[in-house]
Design a protein around this motif. Structure first.
Motif, PDB file in Angstrom:
ATOM      1  N   ALA A 126       0.839  -1.196   0.000  1.00  0.00           N
ATOM      2  CA  ALA A 126       0.000   0.000   0.000  1.00  0.00           C
ATOM      3  C   ALA A 126       0.872   1.244   0.000  1.00  0.00           C
ATOM      4  CB  ALA A 126      -0.919  -0.009   1.211  1.00  0.00           C
ATOM      5  N   THR A 127       1.379   1.627  -1.179  1.00  0.00           N
ATOM      6  CA  THR A 127       2.110   2.882  -1.315  1.00  0.00           C
ATOM      7  C   THR A 127       1.125   3.879  -1.883  1.00  0.00           C
ATOM      8  OG1 THR A 127       4.128   1.680  -1.789  1.00  0.00           O
ATOM      9  CG2 THR A 127       4.101   4.002  -2.326  1.00  0.00           C
ATOM     10  N   THR A 128       0.924   4.960  -1.199  1.00  0.00           N
ATOM     11  CA  THR A 128      -0.091   5.918  -1.614  1.00  0.00           C
ATOM     12  C   THR A 128       0.415   6.827  -2.724  1.00  0.00           C
ATOM     13  OG1 THR A 128       0.587   7.552  -0.002  1.00  0.00           O
ATOM     14  CG2 THR A 128      -1.051   5.923   0.718  1.00  0.00           C
ATOM     15  N   ALA A 129      -0.526   7.379  -3.457  1.00  0.00           N
ATOM     16  CA  ALA A 129      -0.183   8.312  -4.533  1.00  0.00           C
ATOM     17  C   ALA A 129       0.507   9.548  -3.968  1.00  0.00           C
ATOM     18  CB  ALA A 129      -1.433   8.701  -5.299  1.00  0.00           C
ATOM     19  N   ALA A 130       0.100   9.955  -2.792  1.00  0.00           N
ATOM     20  CA  ALA A 130       0.723  11.138  -2.181  1.00  0.00           C
ATOM     21  C   ALA A 130       2.176  10.872  -1.850  1.00  0.00           C
ATOM     22  CB  ALA A 130      -0.044  11.548  -0.930  1.00  0.00           C
ATOM     23  N   ALA A 131       2.475   9.657  -1.394  1.00  0.00           N
ATOM     24  CA  ALA A 131       3.859   9.318  -1.066  1.00  0.00           C
ATOM     25  C   ALA A 131       4.701   9.292  -2.341  1.00  0.00           C
ATOM     26  CB  ALA A 131       3.918   7.971  -0.343  1.00  0.00           C
ATOM     27  N   ASP A 153       4.064  10.983  -5.139  1.00  0.00           N
ATOM     28  CA  ASP A 153       4.212  12.373  -5.579  1.00  0.00           C
ATOM     29  C   ASP A 153       5.285  13.083  -4.779  1.00  0.00           C
ATOM     30  OD1 ASP A 153       2.277  12.008  -7.461  1.00  0.00           O
ATOM     31  OD2 ASP A 153       0.676  13.005  -6.323  1.00  0.00           O
ATOM     32  N   ASP A 154       5.288  12.857  -3.487  1.00  0.00           N
ATOM     33  CA  ASP A 154       6.293  13.471  -2.622  1.00  0.00           C
ATOM     34  C   ASP A 154       7.682  12.948  -2.954  1.00  0.00           C
ATOM     35  OD1 ASP A 154       7.057  15.185  -0.511  1.00  0.00           O
ATOM     36  OD2 ASP A 154       7.334  13.400   0.757  1.00  0.00           O
TER      37      ASP A 154
END
Length: 162
Positions: free
Chosen positions: A30-35, A37-38
């Motif tokens: 579960a790697t988030t899109a926000a992570a 993008d960051d």
């Protein structure tokens, strides 16, 4: 070559890889899109900067095109200027007469660069002549050009309205 009882321990072989790298834990699923993008620098401020840069580049292209269109556009007329080379006469090793016909709007003055070339197409004589304004559209001009060596042809190189 495989011999009985011989292990193939070259880099990348399953035996060697298993010995050096025991089973690694699987990455977090579960790697988030926000992570992401960051991690890769995809931020709203960077997007705004890229958009502003693209808009500035588009404006620059439009301005350059507009300046070129004004400079080379409808304001520049040829005044009906047209030239034809009629012939030439080699008078001597140091003189050639060039015969030309110049067509120009009546009442317009022009200047023409007349040149003489030698057998290797080197310019051996050059003269700028003024075509005075006249009521007639076409005029025949004969221009004597002094040369450094014997010319083999003569012609109008270019004409322009001053």
């Amino acid at each position: 070559m495989n011999y009985p009882g011989h292990q193939d321990n070259h880099p990348g072989s399953p035996e060697l890889s298993d010995q050096q790298h025991p089973a690694a834990p699987a990455p977090a699923a579960a790697t988030t899109a926000a992570a992401l993008d960051d991690r890769y620098g995809r931020t709203p401020s960077r997007n705004r900067r890229a958009r502003a840069l693209a808009i500035a580049a588009a404006i620059a292209v439009v301005v350059v095109f507009a300046v070129w269109a004004i400079w080379a556009g409808p304001g520049q007329t040829s005044h009906g200027l047209d030239t034809d080379d009629v012939g030439y006469e080699v008078l001597s090793d140091h003189a050639t007469v060039v015969h030309s016909q110049v067509s120009l709007d009546p009442g317009t003055e022009a200047e023409c660069a007349v040149q003489v070339l030698d057998k290797s197409f080197t310019i051996v004589g050059w003269k700028v002549v003024t075509i005075p304004a006249s009521d007639q559209r076409s005029r025949t001009i004969s221009t004597e050009v002094r040369t450094t060596t014997r010319g083999v042809t003569g012609l109008i190189h270019d004409c322009w309205v001053p």
